[in-house]
Design a protein around this motif. Structure first.
Motif: not given
Length: 277
Positions: A209-220, A180-189
């Motif tokens: 936009s849907h307030h799924i979490s407070d903070k978001f990362d795309l961890i690459i 609920a506080r933080y979400s992330a998705k993952f990619n290899v560049c």
């Protein structure tokens, strides 16, 4: 005629290098370059990886973790034996004398002169348009490595990975890590994954936009500047792609793009964001 021509001075760093080979099938004659050993003029031995982690994932799949452990054992053995190997199935080449601007230059020469399976796989991953490696599998393996790194520290986050988040009744979007506080998705560049990274970035914007979490990362996963296996021109293109992505979310304060070279760094980022949020 040549009075105005200025020739560069010769590199003044001298060292020796040798290739460390692994024979996956005993007595088959097939050899894979796994490590490069160097020895400077003082006799100091250093060991460098010849296989990129993504290539190991692609070559060995579910056995990649065990293979990485085996490589660590080989490194330790070679360091203890002054550049020699006492492990069955591991061979070393003769020492080659070379010179460059520093030790990394020596290792790059060794990698270039060693026609290894890893080098071919890496080239297909980062340079060729039609890669034999499927980008989705590459991303999935990176995600699994981060998951394992996180769970080694705190197993309670087992159920926070690979969550399908409902956006509306008939739409669910997969998220690599979610609380609920933080979400992330993952990619290899790579030079081929800009579309997949943009897609994941769009998913994060939907989450925001849907307030799924407070903070978001795309961890690459992104090679560092001193990476010995990725050509500088390729690395420059990859950096350009990352900057384009950052521009796309520059107006989204809750979304960040975080680049790192290993799953350990990725796991550290997740715990850092959980603590801060």
């Amino acid at each position: 005629m040549f009075d105005k021509i200025s020739f560069p001075s010769a590199p003044n760093f001298f060292a020796e290098w040798r290739t460390i080979y692994f024979e996956p099938i005993p007595n088959s004659g097939e050899r894979i370059t796994i490590l490069i050993a160097t020895k400077d003029i003082s006799g100091k031995i250093e060991i460098f990886d010849a296989l990129h982690p993504t290539v190991i994932d692609s070559l060995y799949g579910s056995k990649a973790s065990a293979f990485n452990g085996y490589i660590k054992l080989i490194k330790s053995n070679i360091l203890k034996n002054n550049g020699e190997s006492t492990i069955d199935g591991v061979e070393v080449s003769v020492w080659h004398t070379s010179q460059s601007i520093n030790i990394h230059g020596i290792v790059k020469q060794a990698l270039y002169k060693t026609a290894s399976l890893g080098a071919v796989a890496l080239k297909s991953l980062f340079e060729q348009e039609d890669s034999v490696l499927e980008n989705e599998q590459v991303d999935n393996r990176w995600s699994k490595r981060i998951k394992n790194a996180v769970l080694r520290i705190d197993p309670s986050y087992e159920k926070s990975f690979d969550i399908k988040i409902p956006i509306r009744k008939d739409v669910k979007i997969l998220c690599g890590f979610h609380t609920a506080r933080y979400s992330a998705k993952f990619n290899v560049c790579t030079s081929q994954t800009i579309t997949r990274m943009k897609s994941n970035l769009m998913d994060l914007q939907i989450f925001d936009s849907h307030h799924i979490s407070d903070k978001f990362d795309l961890i690459i996963q992104m090679p560092t500047d001193d990476n010995l296996q990725v050509p500088l021109k390729t690395l420059a293109r990859m950096k350009d792609n990352i900057e384009l992505l950052r521009e796309e979310v520059s107006s989204k304060p809750n979304i960040s793009i975080y680049t790192c070279d290993s799953e350990v760094e990725g796991a550290e980022r997740i715990f850092e964001m959980l603590k801060a949020s």
